[in-house]
Scaffold this active site. Sequence first.
Site, PDB file in Angstrom:
ATOM      1  CD  GLU A   7      -1.275  -2.296   2.187  1.00 35.18           C
ATOM      2  OE1 GLU A   7      -2.206  -2.959   2.692  1.00 35.18           O
ATOM      3  OE2 GLU A   7      -0.166  -2.663   1.818  1.00 35.18           O
TER       4      GLU A   7
ATOM      5  CB  CYS B 143      -0.666  -4.261   8.614  1.00 33.73           C
ATOM      6  SG  CYS B 143       0.458  -2.920   8.210  1.00 33.73           S
TER       7      CYS B 143
ATOM      8  CG  LEU C  57      10.352 -37.403   4.032  1.00 33.71           C
ATOM      9  CD1 LEU C  57      10.800 -38.163   2.675  1.00 33.71           C
ATOM     10  CD2 LEU C  57       9.714 -36.155   3.774  1.00 33.71           C
TER      11      LEU C  57
ATOM     12  NE  ARG D 270      12.616 -42.950  13.267  1.00 31.74           N
ATOM     13  CZ  ARG D 270      12.768 -41.957  14.418  1.00 31.74           C
ATOM     14  NH1 ARG D 270      13.187 -40.981  13.773  1.00 31.74           N
ATOM     15  NH2 ARG D 270      12.536 -41.926  15.399  1.00 31.74           N
TER      16      ARG D 270
ATOM     17  CB  ALA E 146      14.485 -37.677  -5.999  1.00 30.60           C
TER      18      ALA E 146
END
Length: 344
Positions: free
Chosen positions: A54, A79, A293, A291, A158
């Site tokens: 802003e 804000c 994850l 483990r 991956a």
Amino acid sequence: MEIEERFMRRALQLARLGAGHTLPNPMVGAVIAGPDGTIIGEGWHRQCGQAHAEVNAVNSVKDVNNLKNSTIYVTLEPCSHYGKTPPCARLLIERGIPRVVVGCLDPFKEVSGRGVAMLRDSGIEVVVGVLEQECRELNKRFMTAHTTGRPWVQLKWAQTADGFIALPPDAGENPLHMSTPVTMRLMHRQRALCDAIVVGASTARIDNPSLTTRQWPGRSPLRVVLSRDLSIPDNLGLLHDGLPTIIYNCKRNETLGAVEYVQMNTDDPCTWLEDLYRRGVTSVMVEGGTRVLQGLIDAGAWDEARIEVSPRRVEKGVVAPVVNGNAIACHHIDGNTITVLARH
């Protein structure tokens, strides 16, 4: 409503220019339309600690007299509190802008409707909810953190075509390389969009990763290692390169240079996630292993998973995590497939 959405879409375009630079603040864009319906000012939040959208939009207006007959379109509620910068709602009131269109409300407890109330109490017309879903999606990390009390969590790994993320611990080739130069660079871009990056002790020990954004411009995230019994070697690079690092463990609290050891139950992901939120972290990327994850998946403490599948097969090794989610994107790059899942 069509013209409202047109200006808000432009504000969203501007907001995205701050990607990777505003953390842990949200990305915000603002457009000011003059009395004749043309754009007379634009701005976006460029960097954390600097002027908000802003302020930049107001300062870009050449003839300030036009502000008293203008409408400002802003993607997130202005804000209402003093932080690193003065409240934007107060600025709009002081400049005499009669109408404010807001994409979505700010869930941050210091704002959370107070900005809109301040504007309305000053006699300003406020419209809320124009392209609300798009505005919320833009800042999904920020929104999740301040509504759940934990950072937005992106899981990343991956795996081979036959479902392994690593070879057996005693194999000669570790870490197992499956990403291509292009997909690796894209992964570094994802790192740059997060406040922190998390790995477990095994990943730190085997890969000795730097966990930086060295292949993408932008700041490197806070590094976090989960090591219950502090079974990480003293010669790890991330313990000595001077970059901020937290080691969550069950043994000690201590700060050594840029490395902070924090004692807590690392088996419960909610404990360290909530601690990171208290430290101002709004988003994390978790890079495994299985483990760590799977622990987050089983606890339901995740929001998005980014899974890269290589055509390579290894027949045995560390099995990849099992996750169910809604596929929201799929990319085929250099023979690899990257699928993005959302929990909800």
